[in-house]
Design an enzyme around this catalytic site. Structure first.
Site, PDB file in Angstrom:
ATOM      1  CG  HIS A   1       0.958   3.891   4.834  1.00 39.46           C
ATOM      2  ND1 HIS A   1       1.687   2.896   4.239  1.00 39.46           N
ATOM      3  CD2 HIS A   1      -0.313   3.448   4.883  1.00 39.46           C
ATOM      4  CE1 HIS A   1       0.884   1.885   3.932  1.00 39.46           C
ATOM      5  NE2 HIS A   1      -0.334   2.202   4.312  1.00 39.46           N
TER       6      HIS A   1
ATOM      7  CG  ASP B   1      11.691  -9.825  -7.116  1.00 42.04           C
ATOM      8  OD1 ASP B   1      11.905  -9.288  -6.006  1.00 42.04           O
ATOM      9  OD2 ASP B   1      12.555 -10.041  -7.975  1.00 42.04           O
TER      10      ASP B   1
ATOM     11  N   GLY C   1       6.616  -0.593  -7.186  1.00 44.23           N
ATOM     12  CA  GLY C   1       7.524  -0.810  -6.054  1.00 44.23           C
ATOM     13  C   GLY C   1       6.817  -1.076  -4.757  1.00 44.23           C
ATOM     14  CB  THR C   2       3.741  -1.577  -3.342  1.00 44.79           C
ATOM     15  OG1 THR C   2       3.162  -2.033  -2.130  1.00 44.79           O
ATOM     16  CG2 THR C   2       2.794  -1.798  -4.496  1.00 44.79           C
TER      17      THR C   2
ATOM     18  CG  ASN D   1       7.896  -5.444  -7.315  1.00 47.09           C
ATOM     19  OD1 ASN D   1       9.018  -5.897  -7.118  1.00 47.09           O
ATOM     20  ND2 ASN D   1       7.088  -5.071  -6.336  1.00 47.09           N
TER      21      ASN D   1
ATOM     22  CG  ASN E   1       7.022   5.114  -0.520  1.00 45.58           C
ATOM     23  OD1 ASN E   1       6.843   3.978  -0.063  1.00 45.58           O
ATOM     24  ND2 ASN E   1       7.375   5.333  -1.767  1.00 45.58           N
ATOM     25  CB  ILE E   2       6.322   8.149   5.708  1.00 43.88           C
ATOM     26  CG1 ILE E   2       7.642   7.466   6.080  1.00 43.88           C
ATOM     27  CG2 ILE E   2       5.130   7.241   6.021  1.00 43.88           C
ATOM     28  CD1 ILE E   2       7.753   7.150   7.576  1.00 43.88           C
ATOM     29  CG  ASP E   3       9.841   8.981   0.345  1.00 45.40           C
ATOM     30  OD1 ASP E   3      10.134   7.786   0.159  1.00 45.40           O
ATOM     31  OD2 ASP E   3       9.169   9.660  -0.476  1.00 45.40           O
TER      32      ASP E   3
HETATM   33  C1  BV8 Z   1      -5.291  -0.966   9.198  1.00 47.68           C
HETATM   34  C2  BV8 Z   1       4.065   3.956   7.927  1.00 47.68           C
HETATM   35  C3  BV8 Z   1      -7.397  -1.018  10.258  1.00 47.68           C
HETATM   36  C4  BV8 Z   1       4.947   3.787   9.103  1.00 47.68           C
HETATM   37  C5  BV8 Z   1       3.281   1.768   7.266  1.00 47.68           C
HETATM   38  C6  BV8 Z   1      -3.421  -9.897   8.432  1.00 47.68           C
HETATM   39  C7  BV8 Z   1      -3.748  -9.966   7.090  1.00 47.68           C
HETATM   40  C8  BV8 Z   1      -3.980  -8.809   6.347  1.00 47.68           C
HETATM   41  C9  BV8 Z   1      -3.891  -7.555   6.948  1.00 47.68           C
HETATM   42  C10 BV8 Z   1      -3.562  -7.497   8.259  1.00 47.68           C
HETATM   43  C11 BV8 Z   1      -3.335  -8.641   9.019  1.00 47.68           C
HETATM   44  N1  BV8 Z   1      -3.031  -8.270  10.258  1.00 47.68           N
HETATM   45  C12 BV8 Z   1      -3.076  -6.911  10.341  1.00 47.68           C
HETATM   46  C13 BV8 Z   1      -3.418  -6.433   9.133  1.00 47.68           C
HETATM   47  C14 BV8 Z   1      -3.580  -5.030   8.747  1.00 47.68           C
HETATM   48  C15 BV8 Z   1      -2.214  -4.394   8.550  1.00 47.68           C
HETATM   49  C16 BV8 Z   1      -1.408  -5.154   7.535  1.00 47.68           C
HETATM   50  O1  BV8 Z   1      -1.675  -5.065   6.344  1.00 47.68           O
HETATM   51  N2  BV8 Z   1      -0.409  -5.919   8.021  1.00 47.68           N
HETATM   52  C17 BV8 Z   1       0.407  -6.683   7.092  1.00 47.68           C
HETATM   53  C18 BV8 Z   1       1.882  -6.563   7.504  1.00 47.68           C
HETATM   54  C19 BV8 Z   1      -0.060  -8.136   7.147  1.00 47.68           C
HETATM   55  N3  BV8 Z   1      -2.480  -3.069   8.055  1.00 47.68           N
HETATM   56  C20 BV8 Z   1      -2.642  -2.060   8.918  1.00 47.68           C
HETATM   57  O2  BV8 Z   1      -2.512  -2.155  10.111  1.00 47.68           O
HETATM   58  C21 BV8 Z   1      -3.099  -0.748   8.307  1.00 47.68           C
HETATM   59  N4  BV8 Z   1      -4.203  -0.250   9.062  1.00 47.68           N
HETATM   60  O3  BV8 Z   1      -5.504  -2.017   8.638  1.00 47.68           O
HETATM   61  O4  BV8 Z   1      -6.173  -0.345  10.067  1.00 47.68           O
HETATM   62  C22 BV8 Z   1      -8.386  -0.327   9.415  1.00 47.68           C
HETATM   63  C23 BV8 Z   1      -8.363  -0.474   8.040  1.00 47.68           C
HETATM   64  C24 BV8 Z   1      -9.349   0.135   7.298  1.00 47.68           C
HETATM   65  C25 BV8 Z   1     -10.313   0.892   7.950  1.00 47.68           C
HETATM   66  C26 BV8 Z   1     -10.267   1.022   9.316  1.00 47.68           C
HETATM   67  C27 BV8 Z   1      -9.309   0.435  10.067  1.00 47.68           C
HETATM   68  C28 BV8 Z   1      -2.001   0.308   8.395  1.00 47.68           C
HETATM   69  C29 BV8 Z   1      -0.844  -0.081   7.541  1.00 47.68           C
HETATM   70  C30 BV8 Z   1       0.135   1.088   7.484  1.00 47.68           C
HETATM   71  C31 BV8 Z   1       1.330   0.763   8.326  1.00 47.68           C
HETATM   72  N5  BV8 Z   1       2.330   1.825   8.136  1.00 47.68           N
HETATM   73  N6  BV8 Z   1       4.138   2.768   7.104  1.00 47.68           N
HETATM   74  C32 BV8 Z   1       6.367   3.777   8.690  1.00 47.68           C
HETATM   75  O5  BV8 Z   1       6.675   3.783   7.466  1.00 47.68           O
HETATM   76  O6  BV8 Z   1       7.203   3.767   9.614  1.00 47.68           O
HETATM   77  S1  BV8 Z   1       3.384   0.429   6.248  1.00 47.68           S
HETATM   78  C33 BV8 Z   1       4.956   0.195   5.660  1.00 47.68           C
HETATM   79  O7  BV8 Z   1       4.851  -0.934   4.780  1.00 47.68           O
HETATM   80  C34 BV8 Z   1       5.522   1.271   4.765  1.00 47.68           C
HETATM   81  O8  BV8 Z   1       4.670   2.377   4.585  1.00 47.68           O
HETATM   82  C35 BV8 Z   1       5.665   0.558   3.439  1.00 47.68           C
HETATM   83  O9  BV8 Z   1       5.487   1.400   2.373  1.00 47.68           O
HETATM   84  C36 BV8 Z   1       4.538  -0.364   3.545  1.00 47.68           C
HETATM   85  C37 BV8 Z   1       4.321  -1.422   2.567  1.00 47.68           C
HETATM   86  O10 BV8 Z   1       5.508  -1.875   2.125  1.00 47.68           O
HETATM   87  P1  BV8 Z   1       5.903  -1.518   0.601  1.00 47.68           P
HETATM   88  O11 BV8 Z   1       5.750  -0.062   0.386  1.00 47.68           O
HETATM   89  O12 BV8 Z   1       5.174  -2.431  -0.292  1.00 47.68           O
HETATM   90  O13 BV8 Z   1       7.419  -1.787   0.665  1.00 47.68           O
HETATM   91  P2  BV8 Z   1       8.093  -3.205   0.750  1.00 47.68           P
HETATM   92  O14 BV8 Z   1       9.459  -3.014   1.297  1.00 47.68           O
HETATM   93  O15 BV8 Z   1       7.142  -4.163   1.400  1.00 47.68           O
HETATM   94  O16 BV8 Z   1       8.194  -3.676  -0.757  1.00 47.68           O
HETATM   95  C38 BV8 Z   1       9.029  -2.978  -1.626  1.00 47.68           C
HETATM   96  C39 BV8 Z   1       8.739  -3.572  -2.989  1.00 47.68           C
HETATM   97  O17 BV8 Z   1       9.466  -2.822  -3.952  1.00 47.68           O
HETATM   98  C40 BV8 Z   1       9.201  -5.022  -3.116  1.00 47.68           C
HETATM   99  O18 BV8 Z   1       8.175  -5.760  -3.763  1.00 47.68           O
HETATM  100  C41 BV8 Z   1      10.443  -4.934  -4.006  1.00 47.68           C
HETATM  101  O19 BV8 Z   1      10.536  -6.040  -4.881  1.00 47.68           O
HETATM  102  C42 BV8 Z   1      10.159  -3.688  -4.798  1.00 47.68           C
HETATM  103  N7  BV8 Z   1      11.349  -2.953  -5.223  1.00 47.68           N
HETATM  104  C43 BV8 Z   1      12.502  -2.757  -4.521  1.00 47.68           C
HETATM  105  N8  BV8 Z   1      13.335  -1.977  -5.257  1.00 47.68           N
HETATM  106  C44 BV8 Z   1      12.680  -1.670  -6.416  1.00 47.68           C
HETATM  107  C45 BV8 Z   1      11.421  -2.283  -6.395  1.00 47.68           C
HETATM  108  N9  BV8 Z   1      10.539  -2.160  -7.400  1.00 47.68           N
HETATM  109  C46 BV8 Z   1      10.912  -1.406  -8.462  1.00 47.68           C
HETATM  110  N10 BV8 Z   1      12.107  -0.789  -8.554  1.00 47.68           N
HETATM  111  C47 BV8 Z   1      13.009  -0.901  -7.556  1.00 47.68           C
HETATM  112  N11 BV8 Z   1      14.194  -0.289  -7.653  1.00 47.68           N
END
Ligand code: BV8
Length: 234
Positions: free
Chosen positions: A111, A209, A182-183, A207, A94-96
């Site tokens: 992040h 789910d 929560g990820t 989580n 999280n960025i908060d």
């Molecule tokens: C990198 C900052 C290279 C900005 C963010 C194909 C396959 C695999 C990987 C990749 C691919 N293509 C590209 C990639 C890499 C890519 C990636 O993973 N893409 C995904 C989408 C496929 N990753 C990157 O690009 C990363 N960098 O790989 O660089 C490298 C790597 C290593 C070494 C050298 C070079 C950079 C990723 C960072 C991106 N920036 N945020 C901004 O916030 O504006 S990511 C963004 O998504 C947020 O930070 C967020 O936190 C993050 C992940 O999401 P979650 O935190 O998990 O949140 P989400 O909404 O998804 O889920 C919430 C969960 O909470 C749910 O499961 C829900 O059920 C649950 N929940 C909800 N309420 C509750 C709860 N649980 C409990 N209680 C509750 N009340």
């Protein structure tokens, strides 16, 4: 006992900060590629700056407060460290700043941070609460028009290197307890941390789910973080 915690947007959801997934991959109506990639920023800096300005203003709203999950993690960390029970690291996607505001000390925001700005020329990082724009002067060189507009949000966009990967790997490979809270287990390399933990490590996922990463955990607790984390850490 060495403890490693990983949090995602779900832990801040109950504090009123929308998660990344709930918006079906759309943030404030924008596709991720438009607003959370270097290419999107190069293509339309005003759109990207405004996207983060909106989120920064929202985060600074006094109604946004750490919830019981953030507080329970900070209390657990304090006792774990005071009683010298082992290492403790809280990695957040999280960025908060809710973990820091709840009192957590050993926080690694992999992040980046919404309340920081980074100079695209010098890489200097500044604490930042105002809007950012193409006319924002450099805080240390305000009269230099060439430096105007050089600041970007200090967050890690898709395709950019997350922060602290070596420190995270060290903590993961020596963890005795790993809790992911929560990820959605979709974004890498964060989602790959669980696979770096050793065989004896106890891995717990909290989580609402199941997630694509659930099978890598010993235990999945279904429920909201603000209810389940205080119970788990009590
Ligand atoms: C990198 C900052 C290279 C900005 C963010 C194909 C396959 C695999 C990987 C990749 C691919 N293509 C590209 C990639 C890499 C890519 C990636 O993973 N893409 C995904 C989408 C496929 N990753 C990157 O690009 C990363 N960098 O790989 O660089 C490298 C790597 C290593 C070494 C050298 C070079 C950079 C990723 C960072 C991106 N920036 N945020 C901004 O916030 O504006 S990511 C963004 O998504 C947020 O930070 C967020 O936190 C993050 C992940 O999401 P979650 O935190 O998990 O949140 P989400 O909404 O998804 O889920 C919430 C969960 O909470 C749910 O499961 C829900 O059920 C649950 N929940 C909800 N309420 C509750 C709860 N649980 C409990 N209680 C509750 N009340």
């Amino acid at each position: 006992m060495n403890v490693l915690i990983l949090t995602g947007a779900g832990i801040s959801a109950e504090s009123g900060i929308p998660t990344f997934r709930d918006a079906n991959g759309l943030w404030e109506g924008h596709a991720v590629e438009e607003v959370a990639t270097p290419q999107g920023f190069a293509r339309n800096p005003e759109l990207v700056q405004e996207f983060y300005n909106q989120r920064r203003r929202a985060l600074l709203n006094p109604e946004i407060q750490p919830n019981a999950a953030h507080v329970a993690l900070a209390d657990f960390e304090r006792e774990h460290v005071e009683k010298a029970r082992g290492n403790f690291l809280l990695v957040t996607q999280n960025i908060d700043n809710l973990h820091q505001r709840a009192g957590s000390q050993n926080v690694l925001p992999m992040h980046g941070q919404l309340l920081q700005a980074r100079c695209t020329y010098t890489e200097e990082v500044f604490d930042w609460t105002e809007d950012l724009g193409n006319d924002t002067p450099h805080p240390e060189d305000p009269d230099n028009d060439r430096m105007r507009g050089c600041l970007r949000p200090n967050v890690v966009w898709f395709g950019e290197m997350p922060i602290g990967l070596n420190r995270i790997e060290q903590a993961a490979t020596s963890a005795d307890l790993f809790i992911a809270i929560g990820t959605s287990g979709v974004v890498y390399p964060a989602a790959g941390i669980v696979a770096q933990t050793p065989p004896h490590c106890r891995r717990i996922e909290v989580n609402l789910d199941d997630t694509p990463a659930s099978s890598a955990f010993d235990e999945t607790i279904h429920g909201s973080a603000s209810v389940e984390i205080p119970k788990l850490l009590d």
